[in-house]
Write an enzyme that holds these catalytic residues in place. Structure first.
Site, PDB file in Angstrom:
ATOM      1  CB  CYS A 188       5.806  68.125 -37.860  1.00 56.67           C
ATOM      2  SG  CYS A 188       6.351  69.779 -38.343  1.00 56.67           S
ATOM      3  CG  HIS A 208       8.162  65.692 -35.202  1.00 50.76           C
ATOM      4  ND1 HIS A 208       8.741  66.206 -36.428  1.00 50.76           N
ATOM      5  CD2 HIS A 208       8.021  67.195 -35.104  1.00 50.76           C
ATOM      6  CE1 HIS A 208       9.096  67.199 -36.874  1.00 50.76           C
ATOM      7  NE2 HIS A 208       8.523  68.138 -35.852  1.00 50.76           N
ATOM      8  CG  ASN A 236      10.807  70.401 -37.557  1.00 47.39           C
ATOM      9  OD1 ASN A 236      10.272  69.519 -38.281  1.00 47.39           O
ATOM     10  ND2 ASN A 236       9.891  70.922 -36.723  1.00 47.39           N
TER      11      ASN A 236
HETATM   12  N1  ACO Z   1      19.132  83.312 -32.085  1.00 46.29           N
HETATM   13  C1  ACO Z   1      19.310  83.991 -31.374  1.00 46.29           C
HETATM   14  N2  ACO Z   1      18.264  84.775 -30.542  1.00 46.29           N
HETATM   15  C2  ACO Z   1      17.122  84.385 -30.729  1.00 46.29           C
HETATM   16  C3  ACO Z   1      17.033  83.527 -31.546  1.00 46.29           C
HETATM   17  C4  ACO Z   1      18.122  82.911 -32.474  1.00 46.29           C
HETATM   18  N3  ACO Z   1      17.760  81.767 -33.679  1.00 46.29           N
HETATM   19  N4  ACO Z   1      15.576  83.296 -31.914  1.00 46.29           N
HETATM   20  C5  ACO Z   1      14.953  83.874 -31.023  1.00 46.29           C
HETATM   21  N5  ACO Z   1      16.127  84.443 -30.085  1.00 46.29           N
HETATM   22  C6  ACO Z   1      15.968  85.562 -28.995  1.00 46.29           C
HETATM   23  C7  ACO Z   1      14.445  86.113 -28.993  1.00 46.29           C
HETATM   24  O1  ACO Z   1      14.549  87.432 -29.791  1.00 46.29           O
HETATM   25  C8  ACO Z   1      14.667  86.418 -27.400  1.00 46.29           C
HETATM   26  O2  ACO Z   1      15.195  87.755 -27.307  1.00 46.29           O
HETATM   27  P1  ACO Z   1      14.830  88.770 -26.268  1.00 46.29           P
HETATM   28  O3  ACO Z   1      14.713  88.101 -24.872  1.00 46.29           O
HETATM   29  O4  ACO Z   1      15.931  89.752 -26.234  1.00 46.29           O
HETATM   30  O5  ACO Z   1      13.456  89.092 -26.765  1.00 46.29           O
HETATM   31  C9  ACO Z   1      15.253  85.362 -26.952  1.00 46.29           C
HETATM   32  O6  ACO Z   1      16.097  84.748 -27.838  1.00 46.29           O
HETATM   33  C10 ACO Z   1      14.115  84.354 -26.306  1.00 46.29           C
HETATM   34  O7  ACO Z   1      13.126  83.830 -27.222  1.00 46.29           O
HETATM   35  P2  ACO Z   1      12.206  82.949 -27.181  1.00 46.29           P
HETATM   36  O8  ACO Z   1      11.214  82.831 -28.186  1.00 46.29           O
HETATM   37  O9  ACO Z   1      11.325  83.131 -25.761  1.00 46.29           O
HETATM   38  O10 ACO Z   1      13.039  81.743 -26.802  1.00 46.29           O
HETATM   39  P3  ACO Z   1      12.592  80.064 -26.352  1.00 46.29           P
HETATM   40  O11 ACO Z   1      13.321  79.915 -25.295  1.00 46.29           O
HETATM   41  O12 ACO Z   1      11.219  80.053 -26.278  1.00 46.29           O
HETATM   42  O13 ACO Z   1      13.172  79.372 -27.799  1.00 46.29           O
HETATM   43  C11 ACO Z   1      12.222  78.058 -29.620  1.00 46.29           C
HETATM   44  C12 ACO Z   1      12.517  79.595 -29.063  1.00 46.29           C
HETATM   45  C13 ACO Z   1      13.508  77.564 -29.676  1.00 46.29           C
HETATM   46  C14 ACO Z   1      11.699  78.359 -30.836  1.00 46.29           C
HETATM   47  C15 ACO Z   1      11.386  77.594 -28.458  1.00 46.29           C
HETATM   48  O14 ACO Z   1      10.196  78.068 -28.243  1.00 46.29           O
HETATM   49  C16 ACO Z   1      10.755  76.057 -28.952  1.00 46.29           C
HETATM   50  O15 ACO Z   1      11.691  75.193 -29.359  1.00 46.29           O
HETATM   51  N6  ACO Z   1       9.603  75.940 -29.469  1.00 46.29           N
HETATM   52  C17 ACO Z   1       9.132  74.859 -29.894  1.00 46.29           C
HETATM   53  C18 ACO Z   1       8.845  74.979 -31.290  1.00 46.29           C
HETATM   54  C19 ACO Z   1       9.208  74.139 -32.496  1.00 46.29           C
HETATM   55  O16 ACO Z   1      10.252  73.364 -32.094  1.00 46.29           O
HETATM   56  N7  ACO Z   1       8.726  74.222 -33.492  1.00 46.29           N
HETATM   57  C20 ACO Z   1       9.054  73.401 -34.692  1.00 46.29           C
HETATM   58  C21 ACO Z   1       8.023  73.274 -35.377  1.00 46.29           C
HETATM   59  S1  ACO Z   1       6.477  72.724 -34.691  1.00 46.29           S
HETATM   60  C22 ACO Z   1       6.789  71.113 -34.272  1.00 46.29           C
HETATM   61  O17 ACO Z   1       7.668  70.518 -35.318  1.00 46.29           O
HETATM   62  C23 ACO Z   1       6.430  70.151 -33.187  1.00 46.29           C
END
Ligand code: ACO
Length: 321
Positions: free
Chosen positions: A115, A248, A278
């Site tokens: 990215c 990004h 993304n």
């Molecule tokens: N829909 C519904 N529920 C979901 C989904 C979804 N798509 N994905 C995860 N969940 C659930 C999980 O199963 C979990 O459920 P549980 O509590 O019953 O176990 C709950 O949501 C919380 O999951 P987390 O992974 O803790 O959610 P979080 O608040 O961390 O959000 C996310 C996840 C959006 C991926 C976040 O961590 C994030 O934005 N991280 C940054 C990563 C990113 O942007 N990566 C892109 C590539 S890297 C880059 O480009 C920089």
């Protein structure tokens, strides 16, 4: 002093927007509410099956060349940032060169910083131009991440989309790029990767995007703040002279968090993650092209483009547009 200036931008998004509800209809166990609240993403675009990164890149490149008002044959350097190349080899940049019918034998190669690829590619092209060895570079970010998504992994498949963005960078006496900084720390690679390979005529390992979302989130917010301060210091300009930040586009919460840490008004940040998701290496040039074409970024404006990707690799480029 020779500067490298952006003289044209272009981009391309394939197909129609795919909404969060469309993903639910396709069987992903998610909801519009969850995706919007956690990421800010409302739509993304997916390339048709079989469509390659170079096909998206070519459309974006033609638009950038047209905006620059030059001919394709005036290009003497092509750098393509992608982590979804058409083939293992040759480079996607050589395919773009052939697609544009550039017959002048110019250098063409890919960079791979996921990215952050466009930031790496732009910083690299700028150094070629500033050295005097090249005069006009085509710099492209293009990715078709949809081919690497595990549709049963809702924590990754809702985040990504496909697209391409391009700029033409030209030698000039007028300031363009004023500073760039690039960093990497490969010890974090298992936090965000596609841990597969091709060997012995087979795919070995896992061919899908895998990510520890929370670890990526924390690291991204910390280093994106630091790298913007670093590039501003290196350029010797005041932070409040920055007109626009083009980050990004991974997650609106990452963007909001570091904008707050930097003390930066969110109105100065170009965001397209709501519409594009993304798009990896394409996200920055796509956002830049949108803001140039809708008249927000205008000649004379000072811009910082910054990103982070798998590895991790991160960096920023400060330029006068
Ligand atoms: N829909 C519904 N529920 C979901 C989904 C979804 N798509 N994905 C995860 N969940 C659930 C999980 O199963 C979990 O459920 P549980 O509590 O019953 O176990 C709950 O949501 C919380 O999951 P987390 O992974 O803790 O959610 P979080 O608040 O961390 O959000 C996310 C996840 C959006 C991926 C976040 O961590 C994030 O934005 N991280 C940054 C990563 C990113 O942007 N990566 C892109 C590539 S890297 C880059 O480009 C920089």
């Amino acid at each position: 002093m020779i500067y490298a200036r952006i003289v044209g931008t272009g981009s391309h998004l394939p197909g129609e927007p795919v909404t969060n509800d469309d993903l639910v209809r396709r069987g992903v166990d998610t909801s519009d509410e969850w995706i919007v609240n956690r990421t800010g993403i409302r739509t993304r675009h997916f390339a048709a099956p079989g469509c390659k990164s170079s096909e998206l890149a070519l459309i974006a490149a033609r638009r950038a060349i047209e905006a620059a008002g030059c001919a394709a044959d005036d290009i003497d350097l092509i750098i393509v940032a992608t982590s979804t190349p058409d083939f293992i080899f040759p480079s996607t940049a050589t395919l773009v060169q052939a697609g544009l019918d550039i017959g002048n034998g110019c250098a063409a190669f890919d960079v791979q910083a996921v990215c952050c690829g466009f930031v790496y590619a732009l910083a690299t092209a700028e150094k070629f131009i500033r050295s005097g060895s090249h005069r006009r570079a085509l710099v492209i970010g293009t990715d078709v991440f949809s081919g690497f998504l595990d549709w049963t992994d809702r924590s990754t498949c809702v985040l990504f989309g496909d697209g391409a963005g391009a700029v033409v960078l030209e030698a000039s006496e007028k300031p363009g790029v004023r500073a760039s900084v690039l960093h990497a720390d490969g010890s974090h690679h298992p936090l965000l990767w596609v841990p597969g390979a091709v060997a012995g005529g087979q795919v070995t390992g896992d061919p899908f995007v895998r990510m520890d979302g929370q670890a990526v989130f924390k690291f991204a917010v910390k280093v994106l703040d630091e790298v913007v301060r670093e590039v501003v210091d290196l350029a010797g300009v005041a932070q409040d002279s920055i007109d626009w930040l083009v980050p990004h586009q991974a997650n609106i919460r990452i963007i909001q968090s570091w904008a707050k840490r930097l003390g930066l008004p969110i109105e100065k940040v170009i965001t397209t993650v709501n519409l594009h998701g993304n798009t990896s290496a394409a996200s920055i040039p796509l956002a830049l092209d949108c803001a140039v074409r809708d008249g927000r970024i205008r000649p004379g404006h000072r811009v910082v483009a910054e990103g982070i990707g798998g590895g991790f690799a991160w960096g920023a480029v400060l330029f006068d547009f």
